[in-house]
Design an enzyme around this catalytic site. Structure first.
Site, PDB file in Angstrom:
ATOM      1  N   HIS A  25       0.822  -1.215   0.000  1.00 61.41           N
ATOM      2  CA  HIS A  25       0.000   0.000   0.000  1.00 61.41           C
ATOM      3  C   HIS A  25       0.865   1.278   0.000  1.00 61.41           C
ATOM      4  O   HIS A  25       0.780   2.112   0.906  1.00 61.41           O
ATOM      5  CB  HIS A  25      -0.906   0.005   1.236  1.00 61.41           C
ATOM      6  CG  HIS A  25      -2.268   0.556   0.990  1.00 61.41           C
ATOM      7  ND1 HIS A  25      -3.275  -0.182   0.442  1.00 61.41           N
ATOM      8  CD2 HIS A  25      -2.794   1.793   1.200  1.00 61.41           C
ATOM      9  CE1 HIS A  25      -4.363   0.553   0.338  1.00 61.41           C
ATOM     10  NE2 HIS A  25      -4.095   1.756   0.782  1.00 61.41           N
TER      11      HIS A  25
ATOM     12  N   GLY B   2      -5.253  -0.197  -5.225  1.00 62.66           N
ATOM     13  CA  GLY B   2      -6.017  -1.312  -5.768  1.00 62.66           C
ATOM     14  C   GLY B   2      -5.944  -1.365  -7.273  1.00 62.66           C
ATOM     15  O   GLY B   2      -5.789  -2.444  -7.863  1.00 62.66           O
ATOM     16  N   ARG B   3      -6.053  -0.204  -7.929  1.00 60.63           N
ATOM     17  CA  ARG B   3      -5.988  -0.166  -9.399  1.00 60.63           C
ATOM     18  C   ARG B   3      -4.626  -0.643  -9.886  1.00 60.63           C
ATOM     19  O   ARG B   3      -4.529  -1.395 -10.858  1.00 60.63           O
ATOM     20  CB  ARG B   3      -6.285   1.245  -9.899  1.00 60.63           C
ATOM     21  CG  ARG B   3      -7.732   1.668  -9.721  1.00 60.63           C
ATOM     22  CD  ARG B   3      -8.024   2.982 -10.421  1.00 60.63           C
ATOM     23  NE  ARG B   3      -7.338   4.104  -9.791  1.00 60.63           N
ATOM     24  CZ  ARG B   3      -7.818   4.806  -8.776  1.00 60.63           C
ATOM     25  NH1 ARG B   3      -8.979   4.466  -8.247  1.00 60.63           N
ATOM     26  NH2 ARG B   3      -7.160   5.827  -8.273  1.00 60.63           N
ATOM     27  N   ILE B   4      -3.554  -0.188  -9.216  1.00 56.10           N
ATOM     28  CA  ILE B   4      -2.219  -0.601  -9.625  1.00 56.10           C
ATOM     29  C   ILE B   4      -2.013  -2.088  -9.362  1.00 56.10           C
ATOM     30  O   ILE B   4      -1.417  -2.802 -10.177  1.00 56.10           O
ATOM     31  CB  ILE B   4      -1.149   0.240  -8.910  1.00 56.10           C
ATOM     32  CG1 ILE B   4      -1.281   1.720  -9.302  1.00 56.10           C
ATOM     33  CG2 ILE B   4       0.266  -0.261  -9.246  1.00 56.10           C
ATOM     34  CD1 ILE B   4      -0.379   2.648  -8.521  1.00 56.10           C
ATOM     35  N   ALA B   5      -2.514  -2.580  -8.227  1.00 52.99           N
ATOM     36  CA  ALA B   5      -2.391  -4.006  -7.919  1.00 52.99           C
ATOM     37  C   ALA B   5      -3.101  -4.846  -8.970  1.00 52.99           C
ATOM     38  O   ALA B   5      -2.592  -5.897  -9.394  1.00 52.99           O
ATOM     39  CB  ALA B   5      -2.963  -4.292  -6.533  1.00 52.99           C
ATOM     40  N   ARG B   6      -4.283  -4.410  -9.417  1.00 49.51           N
ATOM     41  CA  ARG B   6      -4.999  -5.154 -10.454  1.00 49.51           C
ATOM     42  C   ARG B   6      -4.231  -5.109 -11.767  1.00 49.51           C
ATOM     43  O   ARG B   6      -4.185  -6.098 -12.509  1.00 49.51           O
ATOM     44  CB  ARG B   6      -6.412  -4.589 -10.622  1.00 49.51           C
ATOM     45  CG  ARG B   6      -7.314  -4.890  -9.426  1.00 49.51           C
ATOM     46  CD  ARG B   6      -8.761  -4.556  -9.699  1.00 49.51           C
ATOM     47  NE  ARG B   6      -9.018  -3.128  -9.780  1.00 49.51           N
ATOM     48  CZ  ARG B   6      -9.290  -2.356  -8.737  1.00 49.51           C
ATOM     49  NH1 ARG B   6      -9.301  -2.873  -7.515  1.00 49.51           N
ATOM     50  NH2 ARG B   6      -9.541  -1.071  -8.894  1.00 49.51           N
TER      51      ARG B   6
ATOM     52  N   TYR C 211     -14.108  -8.815  -2.978  1.00 39.82           N
ATOM     53  CA  TYR C 211     -12.668  -8.544  -3.109  1.00 39.82           C
ATOM     54  C   TYR C 211     -12.131  -7.875  -1.850  1.00 39.82           C
ATOM     55  O   TYR C 211     -11.134  -8.329  -1.264  1.00 39.82           O
ATOM     56  CB  TYR C 211     -12.449  -7.660  -4.337  1.00 39.82           C
ATOM     57  CG  TYR C 211     -11.068  -7.058  -4.482  1.00 39.82           C
ATOM     58  CD1 TYR C 211      -9.955  -7.862  -4.708  1.00 39.82           C
ATOM     59  CD2 TYR C 211     -10.883  -5.684  -4.428  1.00 39.82           C
ATOM     60  CE1 TYR C 211      -8.695  -7.303  -4.860  1.00 39.82           C
ATOM     61  CE2 TYR C 211      -9.636  -5.115  -4.581  1.00 39.82           C
ATOM     62  CZ  TYR C 211      -8.533  -5.929  -4.803  1.00 39.82           C
ATOM     63  OH  TYR C 211      -7.288  -5.373  -4.953  1.00 39.82           O
TER      64      TYR C 211
ATOM     65  N   ASP D 245      -3.577   6.806  -2.656  1.00 42.20           N
ATOM     66  CA  ASP D 245      -4.761   6.374  -3.409  1.00 42.20           C
ATOM     67  C   ASP D 245      -4.295   5.599  -4.632  1.00 42.20           C
ATOM     68  O   ASP D 245      -3.158   5.761  -5.096  1.00 42.20           O
ATOM     69  CB  ASP D 245      -5.596   7.590  -3.824  1.00 42.20           C
ATOM     70  CG  ASP D 245      -6.960   7.190  -4.381  1.00 42.20           C
ATOM     71  OD1 ASP D 245      -7.451   6.115  -4.003  1.00 42.20           O
ATOM     72  OD2 ASP D 245      -7.509   7.956  -5.193  1.00 42.20           O
TER      73      ASP D 245
END
Length: 219
Positions: A58, A65-69, A100, A62
């Protein structure tokens, strides 16, 4: 960095990231693992671990999550050995957002035993592939349908409603529904339908009901 929800004074902490001083060396380890030689993990497991590892670190205020996906998708592309993929795990996870976040919270608040997370990740991958197959099948059915109708004189109303049927119209197609979709009178709708019945494009549905309904005729 904490992920919280709820009103001020009664917030629920869903996740607390590692302390800031641990972040640089942990990110170095993560990037070395991502870009280093292939390890013993199977490629799909590597994709699931990469996603979980990054979102657990993390590093940003912000967008984690988008980067992890995106990282998961990158590792899946490497696993496929092709730059072209016809499914989107990111889109499937977005469709299952609540599950999720619940899965992430259970995994990150526990002992970091990742088996449950990986099983969920693989299930999402399976559903993403099935979703893509369903979409591809629908596209092919629609393309073949219109190929068969080449040379058939259809009016704009008929084309509009037939496309709605091909795109997955829910419920029964009745004369009144045709009139609503085509923005025409019931008499005009009935003429359009009868014309398509004569051409063999539509057929009367065998399902019962108070009103006659129609469906595309499958060759």
């Amino acid at each position: 960095m904490q992920v919280v929800s709820g009103p001020v004074g009664r917030q629920k902490v869903h996740y607390e990231a590692p302390p800031a001083e641990y972040l640089p060396p942990e990110m170095d380890r993560f990037l070395a693992w991502m870009n280093g030689p292939k390890t013993m993990e199977p490629a799909l497991i590597r994709a699931g671990l990469g996603h979980l590892w990054f979102v657990t670190l993390h590093p940003f205020d912000d967008g984690n999550g988008r980067i992890a996906r995106a990282i998961g998708d990158l590792l899946l592309a490497r696993a496929d050995g092709s730059p072209q993929r016809f499914y989107s795990l990111s889109a499937q996870i977005q469709r299952e957002r609540k599950a999720y976040y619940d899965m992430l919270e259970r995994t990150q608040k526990g002992t970091l035993e990742v088996t449950e997370w990986l099983l969920w990740f693989f299930r999402m991958l399976d559903e993403a592939v099935n979703h893509a197959h369903g979409m591809l099948d629908a596209v092919l059915i629609k393309a073949r349908f219109w190929q068969r109708q080449q040379g058939t004189a259809l009016n704009a109303r008929q084309i509009r409603v037939l496309n709605r049927l091909l795109d997955g119209f829910e419920g029964k197609l009745t004369t009144s529904k045709w009139a609503t979709l085509a923005k025409c009178s019931s008499d005009t709708a009935l003429r359009d339908i009868n014309d398509l019945l004569e051409r063999g494009v539509l057929q009367r549905s065998e399902s019962g009901g108070r009103s006659t309904s129609y469906e595309l005729k499958v060759d």
